[in-house]
Design an enzyme around this catalytic site. Structure first.
Site, PDB file in Angstrom:
ATOM      1  N   SER A   1       4.732  -6.779  -0.665  1.00 47.44           N
ATOM      2  CA  SER A   1       4.585  -6.820   0.792  1.00 47.44           C
ATOM      3  C   SER A   1       5.235  -8.068   1.366  1.00 47.44           C
ATOM      4  CB  SER A   1       3.098  -6.921   1.167  1.00 47.44           C
ATOM      5  OG  SER A   1       2.508  -5.668   1.228  1.00 47.44           O
TER       6      SER A   1
ATOM      7  N   ASN B   1      -5.328 -10.027  -7.335  1.00 50.12           N
ATOM      8  CA  ASN B   1      -5.430 -10.633  -6.007  1.00 50.12           C
ATOM      9  C   ASN B   1      -6.718 -11.401  -5.768  1.00 50.12           C
ATOM     10  OD1 ASN B   1      -5.925  -7.642  -6.152  1.00 50.12           O
ATOM     11  ND2 ASN B   1      -7.022  -8.083  -4.262  1.00 50.12           N
TER      12      ASN B   1
ATOM     13  N   THR C   1       0.845  -1.202   0.000  1.00 52.50           N
ATOM     14  CA  THR C   1       0.000   0.000   0.000  1.00 52.50           C
ATOM     15  C   THR C   1       0.875   1.245   0.000  1.00 52.50           C
ATOM     16  OG1 THR C   1      -1.796  -1.127   1.142  1.00 52.50           O
ATOM     17  CG2 THR C   1      -1.753   1.275   1.332  1.00 52.50           C
TER      18      THR C   1
ATOM     19  N   GLN D   1       1.052 -10.034  -5.450  1.00 51.34           N
ATOM     20  CA  GLN D   1       0.641 -11.450  -5.517  1.00 51.34           C
ATOM     21  C   GLN D   1       1.505 -12.239  -6.499  1.00 51.34           C
ATOM     22  OE1 GLN D   1      -1.443 -12.674  -3.405  1.00 51.34           O
ATOM     23  NE2 GLN D   1      -2.567 -10.883  -2.672  1.00 51.34           N
TER      24      GLN D   1
ATOM     25  N   CYS E   1      -9.185  -6.468   2.101  1.00 48.86           N
ATOM     26  CA  CYS E   1      -9.107  -5.015   2.247  1.00 48.86           C
ATOM     27  C   CYS E   1     -10.463  -4.347   2.072  1.00 48.86           C
ATOM     28  CB  CYS E   1      -8.148  -4.440   1.227  1.00 48.86           C
ATOM     29  SG  CYS E   1      -6.605  -5.302   1.209  1.00 48.86           S
TER      30      CYS E   1
ATOM     31  N   HIS F   1       4.327  -9.667   4.141  1.00 48.51           N
ATOM     32  CA  HIS F   1       3.429 -10.619   4.801  1.00 48.51           C
ATOM     33  C   HIS F   1       2.674 -11.530   3.840  1.00 48.51           C
ATOM     34  CE1 HIS F   1      -0.588  -8.650   4.263  1.00 48.51           C
ATOM     35  NE2 HIS F   1       0.196  -7.634   3.956  1.00 48.51           N
TER      36      HIS F   1
ATOM     37  N   THR G   1      12.825   6.248  11.245  1.00 47.22           N
ATOM     38  CA  THR G   1      13.780   5.208  11.649  1.00 47.22           C
ATOM     39  C   THR G   1      13.431   3.882  10.980  1.00 47.22           C
ATOM     40  OG1 THR G   1      14.108   6.334  13.738  1.00 47.22           O
ATOM     41  CG2 THR G   1      14.756   4.011  13.658  1.00 47.22           C
TER      42      THR G   1
END
Ligand code: PMP
Length: 382
Positions: free
Chosen positions: A201, A154, A75, A183, A326, A203, A239
């Site tokens: 991503s 997706n 995202t 994906q 989502c 995850h 950071t």
């Protein structure tokens, strides 16, 4: 959480790899310096961050041509590149191209850019669910500064021919080609060097939530969207999460290394689920193209409500998704299935199975048994 859950929702998020989690813990607990600090703990963290970045670029085969910015996920990567490029290069042209099947983190950026005065062309989808590249060719002209088309959808797993997109866009040297590869990365073959910039991503590939990257061709200049420090080459202040990024690099390396083996595994599972759904053509219609990603299978219920079916599976320990996670809270109609021309009814009652290398044939057997039992029990509601 029940241990024997059958998890068929890995496109929403994946189960993290144990070795990746251990590496995360090791880095977070022992190498906790700020990678910008000018002392031994800072240098140590900066070295791990450098290693992670190198691993990512070399695993993707773009070490010589591309750079990477670590982000919190696809995202953020999509927002960063699309907003930043459109605004910085608006003096070159006002036209942007994407497709109707993109994830909301791309689609909604383009909607916002329309409000800023850009003209956006939303390519239609073919009946197979990928962007119509004939329409792309027809829409291209010298005013186009950015094309963004996803690698794998997706919901349906429809694959975009990125080589073809690249060859179309290449005829316009001032236009950037971005792809949301969330994906696709670590799952199917992608011609990474041909894509100017891409997002993914952690995850979705066995790393942690909150990690991801934007990979971009070295000579592309784009400003940060936020004010702050000079971290990540000035593209993303704040950071850096060295442990999360290190874990991301390990998960990516592993997904790519085991990619072929994993594809064979999930393709068998998908085949088994597909034959079941085809056998029950009284109840189901397949939405996914047969030559789509082996990790995804979308179908619609013809006589029952998808939400009730998904809830019924969940009560028996089987996790599948009715529309992409989502958007599932907002509206229960899949704009992707609608854009494929399959109609509002099919779009309102679609279900997605998303496989992972952790799944076994037994998982699919259980899904089939529970599904049959449910279909017998649920009354026809439509
Ligand atoms: N693009 C695609 C194609 C996705 O599937 C997802 C996750 N559903 C995203 C972008 C957004 O990823 P994240 O939520 O990790 O930022």
């Amino acid at each position: 959480m029940k241990e024997d859950v059958v998890y068929l929702d890995s496109a929403a998020t994946s189960r993290p790899y144990e070795d990746v989690l251990s590496a995360y813990l090791e880095v977070a607990s022992r190498h906790y310096g700020n990678s910008s600090s000018l002392h031994l703990l800072g240098y140590d963290a900066a070295r791990l961050l450098r290693e992670a970045r190198e691993k990512i670029l070399s695993s993707l085969g773009v070490a010589k041509t591309h750079e990477a910015v670590f982000t919190s996920g696809a995202t953020e990567s999509n927002n960063l590149f699309l907003f930043s490029i459109a605004r910085r290069y608006r003096n070159r042209g006002k036209k942007l191209i994407t497709s109707r099947g993109e994830h909301p983190s791309v689609l909604n950026v383009f909607k916002a850019l329309e409000k800023e005065g850009f003209e956006v062309v939303y390519l239609p989808l073919t009946e197979k669910g990928s962007a119509d590249l004939g329409a792309l060719r027809a829409a291209m002209d010298r005013d186009v500064i950015l094309v963004s088309l996803m690698g794998v959808n997706n919901e349906t797993g429809a694959i975009t021919d990125l080589r073809e997109v690249s060859s179309i866009v290449k005829a316009y040297p001032k236009c950037f080609f971005h792809s949301d590869l969330t994906q696709a990365v670590g799952k199917i073959d992608v011609p990474y060097p041909l894509v100017d910039a891409f997002s993914f991503s952690g995850h979705k590939i066995g790393a942690l939530k909150g990690s991801g990257a934007l990979v971009y061709r070295k000579n592309i200049a784009f400003p940060s969207l936020e004010e702050g420090g000079e971290q990540e080459g000035g593209h993303r202040p704040g950071t850096v999460d060295v442990a999360g990024d290190y874990a991301l690099s390990l998960a990516l390396q592993r997904s790519i290394r085991e990619g072929k083996e994993n594809v064979q595994k999930v393709a068998l599972l998908r085949e088994k689920a597909l034959s079941y759904l085809q056998r029950r053509s009284d109840e189901f219609a397949i939405n996914s193209p047969l030559d789509g990603s082996p990790y995804l299978l979308s179908f619609s219920l013809l006589r029952k409500k998808a939400a009730v079916y998904v809830e019924g599976l969940s009560e028996e320990g089987i996790a599948v998704s009715s529309v992409s996670a989502c958007s599932s809270k907002r509206e229960n109609v899949s704009y992707v299935i609608e854009a494929m021309g399959l109609g509002k009814e099919r779009a309102a009652h679609s279900v997605r199975l998303a496989f992972s290398p952790f799944n076994t044939e037994k998982d699919i057997d259980r899904f089939i048994a529970v599904s049959d039992e449910l279909l017998g029990r649920l009354v026809n509601q439509r």
